[in-house]
Design a protein around this motif. Structure first.
Motif, mmCIF file in Angstrom:
data_model
loop_
_atom_site.group_PDB
_atom_site.id
_atom_site.type_symbol
_atom_site.label_atom_id
_atom_site.label_comp_id
_atom_site.label_asym_id
_atom_site.label_seq_id
_atom_site.Cartn_x
_atom_site.Cartn_y
_atom_site.Cartn_z
ATOM 1 N N THR A 17 0.825 -1.215 0.000
ATOM 2 C CA THR A 17 0.000 0.000 0.000
ATOM 3 C C THR A 17 0.856 1.260 0.000
ATOM 4 O O THR A 17 0.661 2.160 -0.839
ATOM 5 N N LEU A 18 1.799 1.344 0.937
ATOM 6 C CA LEU A 18 2.611 2.567 1.052
ATOM 7 C C LEU A 18 3.508 2.769 -0.163
ATOM 8 O O LEU A 18 3.670 3.898 -0.635
ATOM 9 N N THR A 19 4.080 1.684 -0.680
ATOM 10 C CA THR A 19 4.938 1.811 -1.858
ATOM 11 C C THR A 19 4.138 2.245 -3.066
ATOM 12 O O THR A 19 4.571 3.112 -3.841
ATOM 13 N N SER A 20 2.960 1.655 -3.252
ATOM 14 C CA SER A 20 2.105 2.040 -4.378
ATOM 15 C C SER A 20 1.728 3.516 -4.306
ATOM 16 O O SER A 20 1.792 4.245 -5.310
ATOM 17 N N LEU A 21 1.354 3.980 -3.109
ATOM 18 C CA LEU A 21 0.954 5.376 -2.947
ATOM 19 C C LEU A 21 2.140 6.321 -3.150
ATOM 20 O O LEU A 21 2.009 7.381 -3.788
ATOM 21 N N THR A 75 4.806 10.208 -6.791
ATOM 22 C CA THR A 75 5.967 10.555 -7.621
ATOM 23 C C THR A 75 5.553 10.717 -9.083
ATOM 24 O O THR A 75 5.979 11.665 -9.764
ATOM 25 N N GLY A 76 4.724 9.787 -9.577
ATOM 26 C CA GLY A 76 4.252 9.878 -10.958
ATOM 27 C C GLY A 76 3.421 11.124 -11.207
ATOM 28 O O GLY A 76 3.558 11.781 -12.254
ATOM 29 N N ILE A 77 2.556 11.470 -10.260
ATOM 30 C CA ILE A 77 1.719 12.674 -10.407
ATOM 31 C C ILE A 77 2.587 13.921 -10.444
ATOM 32 O O ILE A 77 2.361 14.837 -11.248
ATOM 33 N N CYS A 82 15.589 6.052 -7.893
ATOM 34 C CA CYS A 82 14.424 6.590 -7.184
ATOM 35 C C CYS A 82 13.530 5.468 -6.679
ATOM 36 O O CYS A 82 13.135 5.463 -5.504
ATOM 37 N N VAL A 83 13.215 4.512 -7.560
ATOM 38 C CA VAL A 83 12.338 3.404 -7.165
ATOM 39 C C VAL A 83 12.972 2.579 -6.054
ATOM 40 O O VAL A 83 12.327 2.248 -5.048
#
Length: 605
Positions: A95-99, A104-106, A315-316
């Motif tokens: 959950t936290l990694t996805s968010l 970052t993408g936004i 970054c990832v």
């Protein structure tokens, strides 16, 4: 016969046989060796094989077999014990990694739908890579190993809802209209009503559990009675392939289905036979999977966007690593294991390739971005073994002593004997000494081992004996004897050097792993060293020959002569350790000398 197919097989096998041993030789690990082999034979170096994607789809079966075998090593009780880590730690990580990656993408200007979809794909870690590294380092059942496994298992489970959620995100991006991915889905229930699909999945999983628990014993029993090993091997493979097909048909992660089947069979009387039959196929297919990952690296993307790609990879890995480290600390891991967890699971995973293909097919991202992200995942997988090796070799020994898993214990007693390391070797030494009325001070680096010893009524202090201040607080200046019984060979040498340099009156007895380690301990100044397997191996050989009918008195006498000669030649061999030709010649002369001694004993008898 298809000569092209045979040539491809030959190239795969030859590349693995040449490159992987070289990688192992330089302590890079087998996984990085397979990745390098794939890069070399792939389309961007030698171009010997170019169909990386087709190879990867087939080789993913190695991951499925690995999950099946992992499941067979776990009983439901073990899974229940790990439930907090699986659901809590694993759920928070995904959950936290996805968010975090979505944000970052936004910030980079992408839509929230595509950012969330990519974030969920990149939140996955490589089960094949991590479990292989844990096995190679014998860490599967350690705190880091169990925590890593718990997170990886939840990630495999989470693939199911992610596969359902991604088309919903695509529809949202398309103004609510449903979007179909390019390519045909293998799922038979994709067109069923949404409320019925979960029920079908539950029914299929229940069928797998019921069949594994109640029917498999009769099937494997009948095959075993036929006494045809090749048929049993075929049945074992058919079991895994059947579960894979069944899970594919209902849109469930095949790796998860194979894992469930393995757990169900964990208590089967045929468990060991099934494991033995499947293990070689798993190893070959896992190697093929990593080779295909290396082959699939599109280096034209790297050439076109070198700075952006490297920055994205870092970054990832940093974002995932920081989240993993924080969660590890929250869930009770010490600093060193938490960093080990972060470095081990910060890469992308094999399921990311599947999810990115779906995301690209649903037009959530452009084809060029899809290629960019696929290479990002592949590079992160390739970098992880190097990162882990660097952490173990440079960071942990130099800096992690400043970050203990908890504060070292205060030592409130000074005894004549100090034992550093209280595992399987040190415990035997300590138990015998205590039974003779000796007071000992035990130093143990593993907090889990310290807690276990205390449960059984033994007194031990948590601390690292390679630290001078700890040896001082344990009373090394007044003690008569230090027994170095730690598992790690380099740590043992370091303890001996520190003890002899700062406490010259202290006698140091050390556990040696092998002849080379004995040489290093002798050079470090140990007063006495003994190879840990010499006596036990010789005892087994002696008892085996007595069981074969040889006279007991003769065999015991010759075993004693063998032991004395072996210990004497070990000391004499130290003069030749720096020269391999001289060492080989000395070994030949020593063997002839031993044969003469034993032959002389036979004649006297």
């Amino acid at each position: 016969m298809d000569i092209h197919l045979l040539l491809n097989v030959f190239v795969f096998l030859l590349a693995g046989c040449v490159v992987v041993p070289l990688a192992q030789r330089f302590r890079l690990g087998s996984v990085l060796g397979y990745l390098l082999a794939g890069i070399i034979i792939g389309p961007f170096v030698l171009g010997l094989i170019g169909e990386a994607e087709k190879v990867m789809h087939f080789a993913e079966f190695g991951v499925i077999m690995m999950m099946f075998l992992i499941g067979m090593e776990l009983e439901p009780a073990v899974l229940w014990r790990l439930r907090r880590q699986i659901v809590g730690l694993g759920g928070l990580q995904v959950t936290l990694t996805s968010l975090a990656l979505m944000v970052t993408g936004i910030l980079l200007g992408h839509g929230w739908q595509s950012s969330l979809a990519v974030g969920m794909a990149l939140a996955m870690s490589s089960t094949a890579l991590v479990m292989q590294m844990l096995r190679e380092k014998n860490l599967t059942h350690s705190a880091v190993g169990e925590t890593s496994f718990s997170i990886l298992l939840f990630q495999d489970i989470s693939v199911i809802p992610i596969l359902i959620l991604i088309p919903i995100l695509a529809a949202s991006l398309n103004g609510g209209a449903p979007v179909t991915a390019t390519g045909e889905s293998a799922s038979l229930i994709a067109s069923w009503p949404a409320w019925l699909q979960p029920l079908a999945v539950v029914a299929v999983i229940a069928t797998v559990i019921f069949s594994g628990k109640y029917l498999s014993r009769y099937v494997f029993g009948a095959i075993a009675r036929a006494n045809l090993r090749e048929v049993f091997t075929a049945a074992s493979l058919a079991l895994v392939i059947g579960v894979t097909i069944l899970m594919e048909l209902v849109g469930v992660s095949p790796a998860l289905g194979a894992f469930i089947a393995g757990v169900v069979l964990a208590n089967s009387e045929y468990r060991r036979t099934i494991e033995t039959d499947i293990e070689p196929f798993k190893g070959l297919l896992l190697g093929l999977f990593f080779i295909s990952v290396g082959m699939g690296m599109d280096f034209t993307v790297l050439v076109a966007h070198p700075v952006g790609l490297i920055a994205a990879v870092l970054c990832v890995m940093i974002v995932k690593g920081l989240i993993l480290f924080g969660l590890g600390r929250v869930f009770g891991l010490g600093s060193s294991p938490a960093i080990g967890l972060a470095t081990g699971l910060c890469q992308g995973g094999e399921f990311a390739f599947v999810l990115l293909q779906l995301i690209g097919g649903l037009k959530l991202i452009d084809p060029e971005i899809q290629k960019f992200l696929v290479l990002l995942v592949a590079l992160s997988i390739a970098l992880t073994p190097i990162l882990v090796a660097g952490f173990a070799k440079f960071i942990q020994p130099r800096f992690m002593s400043l970050l203990p898993v908890r504060d070292y214990d205060e030592i409130d007693e000074h005894n004549g004997v100090i034992i550093a390391g209280f595992g399987r070797f040190g415990q035997i030494v300590g138990r015998f000494m205590v039974s003779q009325g000796l007071d000992i001070t035990v130093l143990e680096k593993s907090p889990e081992q310290v807690e276990l010893l205390r449960k059984f009524g033994s007194k031990a202090y948590f601390g690292d004996a390679t630290r001078l201040d700890l040896l001082r607080s344990a009373g090394a200046e007044e003690a008569r004897l230090l027994v170095v019984a730690v598992d790690d060979a380099d740590s043992a040498i370091e303890i001996v050097k520190i003890a002899k340099q700062h406490f010259p009156k202290l006698k140091v007895f050390a556990r040696a792993r092998n002849r080379r380690h004995a040489f290093d301990l002798n050079r470090a100044g140990a007063d006495y060293y003994h190879r840990e397997l010499l006596d036990s191996s010789l005892t087994v050989a002696r008892d085996a020959m007595i069981a074969l009918g040889y006279p007991k008195a003769d065999i015991e006498r010759r075993a004693k002569k063998f032991r004395n000669h072996d210990m004497e030649t070990l000391r004499r061999s130290f003069a030749f350790f720096e020269s391999e030709p001289d060492m080989i010649n000395f070994a030949k002369l020593s063997r002839e000398e031993l044969e003469g001694i034993l032959r002389e004993d036979q004649q006297e008898a």
